[in-house]
Design a protein around this motif. Structure first.
Motif, PDB file in Angstrom:
ATOM      1  N   LEU A 147      29.657  42.894 -11.216  1.00 43.76           N
ATOM      2  CA  LEU A 147      29.392  43.255 -12.424  1.00 43.76           C
ATOM      3  C   LEU A 147      28.075  44.114 -12.763  1.00 43.76           C
ATOM      4  N   ASN A 148      27.906  45.452 -12.190  1.00 49.37           N
ATOM      5  CA  ASN A 148      26.664  46.079 -12.438  1.00 49.37           C
ATOM      6  C   ASN A 148      26.889  46.947 -13.654  1.00 49.37           C
ATOM      7  N   ALA A 149      25.881  47.751 -14.053  1.00 53.36           N
ATOM      8  CA  ALA A 149      25.977  48.559 -15.251  1.00 53.36           C
ATOM      9  C   ALA A 149      26.958  49.478 -15.049  1.00 53.36           C
ATOM     10  N   ASN A 150      27.363  50.183 -14.005  1.00 56.11           N
ATOM     11  CA  ASN A 150      28.479  51.137 -14.051  1.00 56.11           C
ATOM     12  C   ASN A 150      29.646  50.544 -14.165  1.00 56.11           C
ATOM     13  N   ILE A 152      30.361  47.762 -15.485  1.00 57.63           N
ATOM     14  CA  ILE A 152      30.603  47.331 -16.911  1.00 57.63           C
ATOM     15  C   ILE A 152      31.089  48.411 -17.864  1.00 57.63           C
ATOM     16  N   ALA A 153      30.345  49.294 -17.719  1.00 57.14           N
ATOM     17  CA  ALA A 153      30.742  50.583 -18.611  1.00 57.14           C
ATOM     18  C   ALA A 153      32.060  51.146 -18.368  1.00 57.14           C
ATOM     19  N   PHE A 154      32.423  51.147 -16.958  1.00 61.16           N
ATOM     20  CA  PHE A 154      33.960  51.405 -16.434  1.00 61.16           C
ATOM     21  C   PHE A 154      35.023  50.537 -17.193  1.00 61.16           C
ATOM     22  N   LEU A 155      34.836  49.229 -17.293  1.00 65.79           N
ATOM     23  CA  LEU A 155      35.742  48.406 -17.803  1.00 65.79           C
ATOM     24  C   LEU A 155      35.835  48.727 -19.238  1.00 65.79           C
ATOM     25  N   HIS A 156      34.780  48.892 -19.982  1.00 65.52           N
ATOM     26  CA  HIS A 156      34.739  49.497 -21.300  1.00 65.52           C
ATOM     27  C   HIS A 156      35.869  50.853 -21.552  1.00 65.52           C
ATOM     28  N   SER A 157      35.670  51.776 -20.384  1.00 66.61           N
ATOM     29  CA  SER A 157      36.375  52.945 -20.621  1.00 66.61           C
ATOM     30  C   SER A 157      37.948  52.489 -20.473  1.00 66.61           C
ATOM     31  N   ILE A 158      38.358  51.747 -19.642  1.00 68.27           N
ATOM     32  CA  ILE A 158      39.550  51.644 -19.344  1.00 68.27           C
ATOM     33  C   ILE A 158      40.275  50.509 -20.191  1.00 68.27           C
ATOM     34  N   THR A 159      39.342  49.541 -20.860  1.00 64.40           N
ATOM     35  CA  THR A 159      40.195  48.570 -21.748  1.00 64.40           C
ATOM     36  C   THR A 159      39.827  48.801 -23.250  1.00 64.40           C
ATOM     37  N   TYR A 164      29.525  43.649 -22.464  1.00 65.94           N
ATOM     38  CA  TYR A 164      28.003  43.462 -22.107  1.00 65.94           C
ATOM     39  C   TYR A 164      27.247  42.547 -21.398  1.00 65.94           C
ATOM     40  N   GLY A 165      26.403  43.178 -20.358  1.00 67.11           N
ATOM     41  CA  GLY A 165      25.775  42.156 -19.682  1.00 67.11           C
ATOM     42  C   GLY A 165      24.391  41.604 -20.303  1.00 67.11           C
TER      43      GLY A 165
END
Length: 294
Positions: A147-150, A152-159, A164-165
């Motif tokens: 669960l790095n920054a990239n 986490i951002a990707f999880l937002h883009s697909i869901t 947030y971390g």
């Protein structure tokens, strides 16, 4: 013979429903009666979108424990929302892009993946999906995702969820309120793992030092960045003088430093609820100032 749905009524002196949508009249276009034989005309479907602000606060996927949603008609009568299945086309000619993978994830596995393995029956129409939420007929692989920054951002883009971390929460806040002592029975405390050269071993009582060192070194937590320990109910104790002064603590053990941090430091949470218009006053202020929300 089928029975008529009982009317829903909320009197002015009774408890009111927490979630109420304002509905158009049943005589208007866009509302049709459905399943009339079984419901005796007591069920309806709304084809048009509603502009009620409450709509933005409702879950996209209904859960069994969700609060019931009621609708009020212009004549004062009530309806209650009845979740229905949303049917997606998935045929050998027209494939569902991810095979239902996103819905499977959002429902915690309650819905099933509809992707089928390649066989002699479907090999002529079988295609490879490149959707990031695609599921497979063989099930979900047992993998760990950093669960790095990239990511986490990707999880937002697909869901579409706002994930947030958490970093930088203090152990002593601006009002000098400190975290509870890690020597409190049953308390989970978190310790960031750093290089020994970055820390200075805190001066603690002999009993406290021995206890915390033992718990940290024997912990089964394998996280390479932080280590959580739970103070046991028996077998360990701390020096009396230390119980109220264990907020900003650093322990150097060999070549490793364990620095006490906030228990949510480096945790990852789904904050989607707090992005809604009426869940946090800061959202409205940000919107009025033209800032991105959240």
């Amino acid at each position: 013979q089928s029975l008529v749905n009982p009317p829903v009524t909320f009197y002015t002196d009774s408890i009111q429903p927490p979630q109420v949508l304002n509905l158009p009249a049943l005589t208007e276009a866009g509302i049709d009666s459905i399943d009339e034989y079984r419901s005796n005309g007591g069920e309806f479907i709304l084809h048009d979108e509603l502009t009620d602000p409450l709509c933005s606060t409702l879950n996209e996927v209904s859960e069994d424990d969700d609060t019931p949603v009621f609708g009020k008609l212009p004549d004062g009568s009530w309806l209650v929302y009845d979740p229905r299945l949303k049917l997606e086309e998935n045929t050998p000619i027209s494939h569902l892009e991810d095979g239902g993978g996103l819905i499977q994830s959002l429902t915690g596995g309650d819905s099933r993946c509809v992707n089928a393995p390649r066989t002699f029956v479907n090999e002529e129409q079988c295609t490879l999906s490149f959707s990031p939420t695609a599921c497979g007929s063989s099930g979900t692989p047992d993998v760990e995702i950093e669960l790095n920054a990239n990511n986490i951002a990707f999880l937002h883009s697909i869901t579409g969820q706002y994930i947030y971390g958490v970093l930088g929460l203090p152990v002593v806040d601006h009002e000098d309120t400190t975290l509870e002592s890690p020597c409190t029975v049953g308390l989970r405390s978190r310790w960031e793992i750093k290089d020994a050269t970055e820390c200075t071993h805190s001066i603690l009582g002999t009993e406290t030092n021995a206890t915390l060192v033992d718990l940290l070194t024997k912990s089964s937590d394998t996280n390479p960045f932080v280590r959580d320990i739970i103070f046991p109910t028996r077998g360990y104790s701390c020096s009396v003088d230390d119980t109220l002064a264990l907020d900003d603590v650093e322990l150097v053990i060999g070549g490793i430093c364990y620095k006490r941090v906030h228990p949510d430091h480096m945790s990852v949470y789904d904050f989607t609820y707090w992005t809604l218009e009426d869940t946090h006053p800061g959202n409205m202020v940000a919107a009025m100032e033209g800032e991105y929300n959240p």
